[in-house]
Design a protein around this motif. Structure first.
Motif, PDB file in Angstrom:
ATOM      1  N   LEU A 121       2.157  10.217  -4.090  1.00 23.87           N
ATOM      2  CA  LEU A 121       2.094  10.964  -2.748  1.00 23.87           C
ATOM      3  C   LEU A 121       0.966  11.887  -2.564  1.00 23.87           C
ATOM      4  CD1 LEU A 121       5.347  11.910  -0.835  1.00 23.87           C
ATOM      5  CD2 LEU A 121       4.236   9.940  -0.996  1.00 23.87           C
ATOM      6  N   GLY A 122       0.274  11.146  -4.114  1.00 21.77           N
ATOM      7  CA  GLY A 122      -1.759  11.476  -4.057  1.00 21.77           C
ATOM      8  C   GLY A 122      -1.185  12.862  -4.793  1.00 21.77           C
ATOM      9  N   THR A 175       0.781  -0.828   0.525  1.00 19.31           N
ATOM     10  CA  THR A 175       0.674   0.532   0.086  1.00 19.31           C
ATOM     11  C   THR A 175       0.414   1.391   0.371  1.00 19.31           C
ATOM     12  OG1 THR A 175      -1.985  -0.906   1.298  1.00 19.31           O
ATOM     13  CG2 THR A 175      -1.594   1.191   1.451  1.00 19.31           C
ATOM     14  N   PHE A 176       1.936   1.508   0.550  1.00 23.19           N
ATOM     15  CA  PHE A 176       2.829   2.300   0.907  1.00 23.19           C
ATOM     16  C   PHE A 176       3.846   2.457  -0.655  1.00 23.19           C
ATOM     17  CE2 PHE A 176       2.193   2.227   5.979  1.00 23.19           C
ATOM     18  CZ  PHE A 176       1.553   3.300   5.661  1.00 23.19           C
ATOM     19  N   THR A 205      -2.070  15.071  -8.069  1.00 22.18           N
ATOM     20  CA  THR A 205      -1.768  15.391  -9.245  1.00 22.18           C
ATOM     21  C   THR A 205      -1.600  16.700  -9.967  1.00 22.18           C
ATOM     22  OG1 THR A 205      -4.199  16.504  -8.726  1.00 22.18           O
ATOM     23  CG2 THR A 205      -3.992  14.044  -9.355  1.00 22.18           C
ATOM     24  N   ASP A 253       2.615   7.341  -6.658  1.00 26.08           N
ATOM     25  CA  ASP A 253       1.692   7.692  -7.369  1.00 26.08           C
ATOM     26  C   ASP A 253       1.550   8.852  -6.892  1.00 26.08           C
ATOM     27  OD1 ASP A 253      -0.622   7.511  -8.402  1.00 26.08           O
ATOM     28  OD2 ASP A 253      -2.002   7.657  -7.455  1.00 26.08           O
ATOM     29  N   ILE A 301       2.452   1.930  -3.175  1.00 29.74           N
ATOM     30  CA  ILE A 301       1.946   2.717  -4.146  1.00 29.74           C
ATOM     31  C   ILE A 301       1.466   3.878  -4.150  1.00 29.74           C
ATOM     32  CG2 ILE A 301      -0.915   1.857  -5.179  1.00 29.74           C
ATOM     33  CD1 ILE A 301      -0.258  -1.037  -4.424  1.00 29.74           C
ATOM     34  N   ILE A 302       0.802   3.918  -3.542  1.00 33.95           N
ATOM     35  CA  ILE A 302       0.682   5.283  -2.669  1.00 33.95           C
ATOM     36  C   ILE A 302       2.131   6.601  -3.389  1.00 33.95           C
ATOM     37  CG2 ILE A 302       0.369   7.447  -1.211  1.00 33.95           C
ATOM     38  CD1 ILE A 302      -1.399   4.960   0.397  1.00 33.95           C
ATOM     39  N   HIS A 303       3.286   5.471  -2.590  1.00 33.40           N
ATOM     40  CA  HIS A 303       4.298   6.836  -3.188  1.00 33.40           C
ATOM     41  C   HIS A 303       4.574   6.725  -4.199  1.00 33.40           C
ATOM     42  CE1 HIS A 303       8.299   8.523  -2.417  1.00 33.40           C
ATOM     43  NE2 HIS A 303       8.579   7.515  -3.223  1.00 33.40           N
TER      44      HIS A 303
END
Length: 53
Positions: free
Chosen positions: A25-26, A16-17, A28, A23, A19-21
């Motif tokens: 860190l959210g 999960t971490f 856009t 991406d 994937i978030i990193h």
């Protein structure tokens, strides 16, 4: 069996971490219009960035 479940849980948290990193860190990227637009009284840019006439 409990050790296996703990390892699976840790793997899920790490994934999960990752994937978030991965991406960003959210965050856009900001997409700007090539031309100014408006929707009623809402301009395409903040009022502080509007050109002065």
């Amino acid at each position: 069996m409990e050790l296996f479940l703990v390892l699976v849980f840790i793997a899920i948290i790490v994934a999960t971490f990752a994937i978030i990193h991965g991406d960003g860190l959210g965050h856009t990227p900001e997409e700007r219009s090539l031309r100014d637009w408006s929707d009623g009284s809402l301009p395409s840019r903040p009022f502080t960035e509007q050109p002065h006439h």
